[in-house]
Design an enzyme around this catalytic site. Structure first.
Site, PDB file in Angstrom:
ATOM      1  N   GLU A 195       0.333  -2.897 -10.534  1.00 43.79           N
ATOM      2  CA  GLU A 195      -1.010  -2.499  -9.954  1.00 43.79           C
ATOM      3  C   GLU A 195      -1.986  -3.557  -9.536  1.00 43.79           C
ATOM      4  OE1 GLU A 195      -2.442  -0.523  -8.818  1.00 43.79           O
ATOM      5  OE2 GLU A 195      -1.742   1.193  -7.887  1.00 43.79           O
ATOM      6  N   ASP A 196      -3.129  -4.059  -8.302  1.00 36.90           N
ATOM      7  CA  ASP A 196      -4.019  -4.446  -8.890  1.00 36.90           C
ATOM      8  C   ASP A 196      -5.486  -3.861  -8.492  1.00 36.90           C
ATOM      9  OD1 ASP A 196      -3.723  -3.314  -6.413  1.00 36.90           O
ATOM     10  OD2 ASP A 196      -5.057  -4.841  -4.943  1.00 36.90           O
ATOM     11  N   SER A 219       1.799   4.681  -3.578  1.00 42.55           N
ATOM     12  CA  SER A 219       0.231   4.228  -2.673  1.00 42.55           C
ATOM     13  C   SER A 219      -0.636   5.572  -2.699  1.00 42.55           C
ATOM     14  CB  SER A 219       0.594   3.075  -1.253  1.00 42.55           C
ATOM     15  OG  SER A 219       0.113   2.801  -1.006  1.00 42.55           O
ATOM     16  N   ALA A 220      -1.682   4.587  -2.674  1.00 41.83           N
ATOM     17  CA  ALA A 220      -2.809   5.993  -2.500  1.00 41.83           C
ATOM     18  C   ALA A 220      -2.826   5.751  -0.669  1.00 41.83           C
ATOM     19  CB  ALA A 220      -3.856   5.364  -2.318  1.00 41.83           C
ATOM     20  N   ASP A 251       2.581  -0.987  -6.294  1.00 45.95           N
ATOM     21  CA  ASP A 251       1.861  -0.510  -5.273  1.00 45.95           C
ATOM     22  C   ASP A 251       1.772  -1.398  -4.437  1.00 45.95           C
ATOM     23  OD1 ASP A 251      -0.805   0.399  -5.086  1.00 45.95           O
ATOM     24  OD2 ASP A 251      -1.813  -1.201  -5.266  1.00 45.95           O
ATOM     25  N   LEU A 252       1.183  -0.723  -3.350  1.00 46.41           N
ATOM     26  CA  LEU A 252       1.078  -1.624  -1.551  1.00 46.41           C
ATOM     27  C   LEU A 252       0.447  -2.685  -1.903  1.00 46.41           C
ATOM     28  CD1 LEU A 252       3.431  -1.732   0.703  1.00 46.41           C
ATOM     29  CD2 LEU A 252       1.778   0.085   1.398  1.00 46.41           C
ATOM     30  N   ASP A 253      -0.740  -2.509  -1.848  1.00 48.25           N
ATOM     31  CA  ASP A 253      -1.830  -3.239  -0.650  1.00 48.25           C
ATOM     32  C   ASP A 253      -2.299  -3.832  -2.463  1.00 48.25           C
ATOM     33  OD1 ASP A 253      -1.946  -1.708   1.515  1.00 48.25           O
ATOM     34  OD2 ASP A 253      -3.110  -0.009   0.302  1.00 48.25           O
ATOM     35  N   THR A 288      -3.131  -6.853   2.335  1.00 48.65           N
ATOM     36  CA  THR A 288      -3.655  -5.584   2.764  1.00 48.65           C
ATOM     37  C   THR A 288      -5.256  -5.419   2.251  1.00 48.65           C
ATOM     38  OG1 THR A 288      -2.605  -4.262   2.019  1.00 48.65           O
ATOM     39  CG2 THR A 288      -1.705  -4.593   3.956  1.00 48.65           C
ATOM     40  N   LYS A 335     -10.488  -1.063  -4.707  1.00 48.22           N
ATOM     41  CA  LYS A 335      -8.979  -0.644  -4.475  1.00 48.22           C
ATOM     42  C   LYS A 335      -8.502   1.002  -4.657  1.00 48.22           C
ATOM     43  CE  LYS A 335      -8.903  -5.943  -4.108  1.00 48.22           C
ATOM     44  NZ  LYS A 335      -8.920  -6.982  -5.389  1.00 48.22           N
ATOM     45  N   LYS A 345      -5.559   8.145  -7.321  1.00 54.87           N
ATOM     46  CA  LYS A 345      -5.741   7.202  -8.345  1.00 54.87           C
ATOM     47  C   LYS A 345      -6.955   7.107  -8.823  1.00 54.87           C
ATOM     48  CE  LYS A 345      -1.609   4.436  -6.609  1.00 54.87           C
ATOM     49  NZ  LYS A 345      -1.476   3.106  -6.360  1.00 54.87           N
TER      50      LYS A 345
HETATM   51  C1  BG6 Z   1      -5.055   1.530  -1.655  1.00 52.58           C
HETATM   52  C2  BG6 Z   1      -6.061   0.697  -1.686  1.00 52.58           C
HETATM   53  O1  BG6 Z   1      -3.594   1.535  -1.701  1.00 52.58           O
HETATM   54  O2  BG6 Z   1      -5.084   2.522  -0.508  1.00 52.58           O
HETATM   55  C3  BG6 Z   1      -7.379   1.495  -0.884  1.00 52.58           C
HETATM   56  O3  BG6 Z   1      -6.062  -0.185  -2.185  1.00 52.58           O
HETATM   57  C4  BG6 Z   1      -7.436   2.716   0.449  1.00 52.58           C
HETATM   58  O4  BG6 Z   1      -7.920   0.260  -0.376  1.00 52.58           O
HETATM   59  C5  BG6 Z   1      -6.121   3.322   0.169  1.00 52.58           C
HETATM   60  O5  BG6 Z   1      -8.774   3.359   0.652  1.00 52.58           O
HETATM   61  C6  BG6 Z   1      -6.173   4.216   0.966  1.00 52.58           C
HETATM   62  O6  BG6 Z   1      -5.550   3.871   2.555  1.00 52.58           O
HETATM   63  P1  BG6 Z   1      -5.477   3.960   3.907  1.00 52.58           P
HETATM   64  O7  BG6 Z   1      -4.694   2.854   4.654  1.00 52.58           O
HETATM   65  O8  BG6 Z   1      -4.694   5.558   3.828  1.00 52.58           O
HETATM   66  O9  BG6 Z   1      -6.931   3.809   4.272  1.00 52.58           O
HETATM   67 MG    MG Z   2      -3.507  -1.872  -4.585  1.00 47.53          MG
END
Ligand code: BG6
Ligand code: MG
Length: 216
Positions: free
Chosen positions: A170-171, A115-116, A10-12, A18, A46, A146
């Site tokens: 994953e966090d 990542s989402a 996962d990224l964020d 972030t 998240k 997810k």
């Molecule tokens: C996920 C975050 O990685 O990405 C979420 O954990 C976030 O908090 C989601 O809503 C979507 O991100 P973005 O950058 O497309 O708004």
């Molecule tokens: Mg995350």
């Protein structure tokens, strides 16, 4: 002992913090709409897509909006979020992450990002990490976010590895659930009390190396 042949990250909140910027931007929007957002409440956002997050927040605040207004708020929230992202440098890669990514790569294991976020490529570029991953599955490439496993199943396929030989870092609870639903190992990055469904939970990557694969 798990036979891990691919790592899906996962990224964020895993590679870079972030998550705190998402929180600040959502909190600003909630405050404008007349209610507050605590860090505890933010936990459930998240791993969840931008649209889903707004739906959850509007429900929580008891606010009803037209589709046009929703779209407007999504754009504004992302604008505030990107102001933080654009001020970010490679210094913000979380402690130990770069060494861990390099060690995994050197071990010959396959690596993908799952990542989402629709901003994932932009963030990877800012962190100079694009070349680290063979595949990047982000919010622009999935139809089911997810906790649905689609993100990680596409990632596993892209690196030619069966789910049973993949581990997801994953966090987010939604991300751990997605990994488990996909038949993969899950390592939670954060707090045990939050991520207890994962096979293992670590506070972060600092001082961690390939021995982690012997611990799941
Ligand atoms: C996920 C975050 O990685 O990405 C979420 O954990 C976030 O908090 C989601 O809503 C979507 O991100 P973005 O950058 O497309 O708004
Ligand atoms: Mg995350």
């Amino acid at each position: 002992m798990a036979d891990i042949r691919a790592c899906l990250f996962d990224l964020d909140g895993v590679i870079v913090d972030t998550a705190k910027y998402h929180y600040l931007a959502w909190k600003r929007l909630c405050n404008e709409l007349g209610f507050d957002l605590t860090e505890e409440e933010n936990e459930s956002l998240k791993g969840i897509s931008r649209v889903e997050s707004l739906n959850i927040l509007l429900k929580k605040g008891g606010v009803e909006l037209s589709p046009e207004k929703r779209e407007e708020h999504l754009v504004r929230k992302n604008g505030w979020y990107l102001e933080y992202i654009d001020a970010m440098s490679t210094d913000e890669i979380l402690p130990g992450v770069l060494d861990f990514l390099k060690a995994v790569k050197a071990s010959g294991r396959r690596m993908a990002l799952g990542s989402a976020s629709k901003n994932a490529m932009h963030i990877l570029e800012a962190l100079d990490l694009v070349s680290m991953f063979e595949a990047v599955v982000d919010g622009t490439k999935v139809t089911c976010g997810k906790p649905h496993p689609q993100t990680f199943l596409i990632g596993a396929e892209a690196v030619g590895t069966a789910p049973a030989h993949c581990v997801v870092f994953e966090d987010a609870v939604a991300g751990v659930d997605a990994a488990l639903a996909g038949g993969m190992y899950a390592i939670g990055v954060g707090e045990q009390s939050v991520l207890h469904k994962a096979h293992k939970v670590i506070p972060g990557f600092d001082g961690r190396g390939l021995e982690i694969f012997d611990e799941i």
